[in-house]
Design a protein around this motif. Structure first.
Motif, PDB file in Angstrom:
ATOM      1  N   ARG A  34     -19.667 -18.921  58.921  1.00 16.67           N
ATOM      2  CA  ARG A  34     -19.960 -19.040  60.094  1.00 16.67           C
ATOM      3  C   ARG A  34     -19.410 -19.776  61.024  1.00 16.67           C
ATOM      4  O   ARG A  34     -19.088 -19.866  62.099  1.00 16.67           O
ATOM      5  CB  ARG A  34     -21.577 -19.132  60.423  1.00 16.67           C
ATOM      6  N   ALA A  37     -15.883 -18.788  61.678  1.00 17.39           N
ATOM      7  CA  ALA A  37     -15.742 -17.689  62.702  1.00 17.39           C
ATOM      8  C   ALA A  37     -16.224 -18.502  63.961  1.00 17.39           C
ATOM      9  O   ALA A  37     -15.899 -17.727  64.935  1.00 17.39           O
ATOM     10  CB  ALA A  37     -16.778 -16.689  62.143  1.00 17.39           C
ATOM     11  N   THR A  39     -19.290 -19.189  65.016  1.00 19.02           N
ATOM     12  CA  THR A  39     -20.474 -18.728  65.596  1.00 19.02           C
ATOM     13  C   THR A  39     -21.407 -19.814  65.336  1.00 19.02           C
ATOM     14  O   THR A  39     -22.382 -19.948  66.355  1.00 19.02           O
ATOM     15  CB  THR A  39     -21.146 -17.782  64.695  1.00 19.02           C
TER      16      THR A  39
END
Length: 67
Positions: A34, A37, A39
């Protein structure tokens, strides 16, 4: 090169690097994915650990490291 770009540029070692970063930061591999990414953003203390492990300046990997 920011953290996500650096990690995505790794050829075959990416999975091993993710496991090691998860271990060093006491995080799950899912959390590291995450972070890559984008996010979620790792806490400052974990950014410092990652930068130290990768031997890269924290300002380079995480341009907004003070957040």
């Amino acid at each position: 090169m920011v953290f996500s770009e650096y990690m995505n540029s790794l050829p075959n070692m990416k999975v091993e690097e993710i496991k090691k970063i998860a271990e060093l930061t006491s995080s799950t591999e899912i959390t590291v994915y995450r972070w890559i990414a984008g996010t979620i953003d790792p806490p400052l203390v974990k950014k410092k650990i990652i930068a130290g492990y990768l031997s890269k300046p924290i300002e380079e990997l995480f341009p907004n490291a003070n957040n």
